[in-house]
Design an enzyme around this catalytic site. Structure first.
Site, short mmCIF file in Angstrom:
data_model
loop_
_atom_site.label_atom_id
_atom_site.label_comp_id
_atom_site.label_asym_id
_atom_site.label_seq_id
_atom_site.Cartn_x
_atom_site.Cartn_y
_atom_site.Cartn_z
CG ASP A 107 7.71 78.09 47.21
OD1 ASP A 107 8.17 76.96 47.02
OD2 ASP A 107 6.50 78.03 47.84
NE ARG A 160 9.77 73.00 44.16
CZ ARG A 160 9.12 73.54 45.26
NH1 ARG A 160 8.85 74.94 45.13
NH2 ARG A 160 8.92 73.07 46.28
P1 FDA Z 1 3.06 74.64 31.35
O1 FDA Z 1 2.60 75.69 31.95
O2 FDA Z 1 3.70 74.79 30.02
O3 FDA Z 1 1.95 73.72 31.14
C1 FDA Z 1 2.25 72.36 30.75
C2 FDA Z 1 0.98 71.44 30.86
O4 FDA Z 1 0.73 71.19 32.12
C3 FDA Z 1 -0.70 72.18 30.46
O5 FDA Z 1 -0.70 72.12 29.17
C4 FDA Z 1 -1.25 71.49 31.11
O6 FDA Z 1 -1.76 70.20 30.63
C5 FDA Z 1 -0.63 71.01 32.55
N1 FDA Z 1 -0.76 72.23 33.42
C6 FDA Z 1 0.10 73.28 33.71
N2 FDA Z 1 -0.33 73.94 34.94
C7 FDA Z 1 -1.84 73.50 35.07
C8 FDA Z 1 -2.86 74.20 36.22
N3 FDA Z 1 -2.34 74.85 36.69
N4 FDA Z 1 -3.96 73.38 36.08
C9 FDA Z 1 -3.95 72.34 35.22
N5 FDA Z 1 -3.02 71.76 34.35
C10 FDA Z 1 -1.82 72.61 34.29
N6 FDA Z 1 6.57 78.82 40.23
C11 FDA Z 1 7.38 80.15 40.85
O7 FDA Z 1 7.55 81.15 40.22
N7 FDA Z 1 8.10 79.75 42.18
C12 FDA Z 1 7.88 78.45 42.89
O8 FDA Z 1 8.38 78.30 43.76
C13 FDA Z 1 7.44 77.48 42.03
N8 FDA Z 1 7.00 76.26 42.79
C14 FDA Z 1 6.68 75.26 41.97
C15 FDA Z 1 6.56 73.89 42.63
C16 FDA Z 1 6.11 72.91 42.20
C17 FDA Z 1 6.06 71.63 42.67
C18 FDA Z 1 5.35 72.92 40.60
C19 FDA Z 1 4.94 71.84 39.99
C20 FDA Z 1 5.27 74.31 40.13
C21 FDA Z 1 5.70 75.41 40.92
N9 FDA Z 1 5.99 76.66 40.39
C22 FDA Z 1 6.51 77.50 40.93
C23 FDA Z 1 4.72 77.06 39.05
C24 FDA Z 1 5.61 76.75 38.00
O9 FDA Z 1 6.52 77.83 37.53
C25 FDA Z 1 4.62 76.83 36.70
O10 FDA Z 1 3.95 78.16 36.67
C26 FDA Z 1 3.65 75.80 36.73
O11 FDA Z 1 4.45 74.47 36.99
C27 FDA Z 1 3.15 75.49 35.21
O12 FDA Z 1 4.19 75.11 34.32
P2 FDA Z 1 4.49 73.67 33.74
O13 FDA Z 1 5.86 73.49 33.85
O14 FDA Z 1 3.60 72.63 34.41
O15 FDA Z 1 4.23 73.90 32.05
#
Ligand code: FDA
Length: 282
Positions: A107, A160
């Site tokens: 990560d 990732r």
């Molecule tokens: P965004 O935040 O723009 O959200 C888009 C939409 O997704 C929202 O409108 C909502 O509908 C939904 N959503 C997003 N987050 C949600 C939540 N917590 N609860 C409910 N709904 C939510 N970060 C990092 O810094 N280091 C890492 O190693 C990782 N590893 C990682 C693994 C995996 C498998 C995932 C999915 C994410 C990570 N992350 C991470 C976290 C990532 O950086 C990010 O903070 C979150 O995924 C939220 O961003 P989105 O891309 O979903 O978009």
């Protein structure tokens, strides 16, 4: 109270809880990556104990023939005490994963640790006894990420891509969401074009639509990459992607140290506080 509050995002407290969740997620045609919660350990012993759980996990995954791998934070492996300690522990995990036909995803944490994390993963990936069993995470909010991806692709390291979850200053990260999103799409396209197997980790339907469209337009088969999402977030979207023939993997955290993980999820989506309140008052 902790168990109730966190149960929407955390698979349970024990390895057995995590195995049960992984099995049920696998049954829906979704792969898993397991995270034994914890970060920033304060002693070498603690780092070794944290690593031990991951070794047990790798064996439990193999014994139950799960479609699962592990996600590891280097600060939990002692990075802030000694980068060498974290590298040695990560090397042992990657060797174990390689022997079991599994995979270790390192990560990415806050930007003070980006360079040292990249250095460790690149050195381990260059070793023939664990090649292919280790990959990294890149955060689209960092200005440096395009250059990092170019280097990682040249090395053939699996990435990732996520947007990034830590609070970063404007001299290292795009402050505006629109710029982060634009960069996510640009970096996704670089990954989709590469022959290695990468992961796009997002719940953002616009990011997902852009990737699907790019892949379709450029004849990139659905088996050449995967989407990743967090356990408990957008289950409807996870299922829909599987039905459409895309590969999906869910990040499943478990353990007692759920607090920092949970707080990052709250920061991403303040509406999650409603779940918190509901569980407290229930
Ligand atoms: P965004 O935040 O723009 O959200 C888009 C939409 O997704 C929202 O409108 C909502 O509908 C939904 N959503 C997003 N987050 C949600 C939540 N917590 N609860 C409910 N709904 C939510 N970060 C990092 O810094 N280091 C890492 O190693 C990782 N590893 C990682 C693994 C995996 C498998 C995932 C999915 C994410 C990570 N992350 C991470 C976290 C990532 O950086 C990010 O903070 C979150 O995924 C939220 O961003 P989105 O891309 O979903 O978009």
């Amino acid at each position: 109270m902790g168990a109730k509050v966190s149960s929407r995002f955390v698979a349970g407290m024990t390895l057995d809880n995590a195995m049960r969740v992984a099995e049920s997620v696998n049954k829906q045609g979704i792969a898993v990556t397991l995270d034994s919660l914890g970060e920033s350990v304060t002693s070498e012993n603690e780092a070794h104990r944290a690593a031990e759980i991951y070794h047990e996990l790798l064996d439990a995954i193999a014994a139950r023939k799960l479609d699962a791998n592990i996600s590891v934070k280097l600060t939990q492996m002692g990075l802030e005490l000694s980068p060498r300690l974290a590298e040695t522990i990560a090397a042992n995990l990657a060797r174990h994963a390689e022997a079991n036909g599994s995979f270790v995803r390192i990560d990415m944490e806050d930007s003070r640790l980006t360079q040292v994390t990249l250095d460790i993963v690149r050195r381990l990936h260059a070793r023939t006894d664990m090649r292919g069993a280790i990959g990294i995470v890149i955060q689209a909010y960092l200005y440096r990420s395009q250059a990092d991806i170019e280097q990682l692709l040249a090395d053939g390291i699996r990435v990732r891509l996520c947007k990034g979850a830590y609070k970063e200053p404007p001299d290292v990260a795009f402050p505006r969401k629109a710029d982060v999103d634009r960069n996510f799409i640009r970096l996704s396209e670089m990954l989709l074009e590469s022959p290695a197997y990468h992961a796009l980790a997002t719940h953002d339907e616009n990011m997902i639509a852009a990737a699907k469209e790019y892949a379709a337009k450029h004849g990139i088969d659905r088996s050449r990459f995967e989407f990743q999402m967090l356990y408990g977030v957008r289950r409807d979207l996870q299922r829909k992607l599987v039905q459409e023939g895309y590969r999906v993997r869910v990040y499943v955290p478990f353990g007692t140290e759920w607090y920092p993980y949970f707080m990052r999820r709250l920061a991403e989506r303040p509406a999650n506080a409603i779940f918190l309140a509901r569980n407290i008052f229930r």
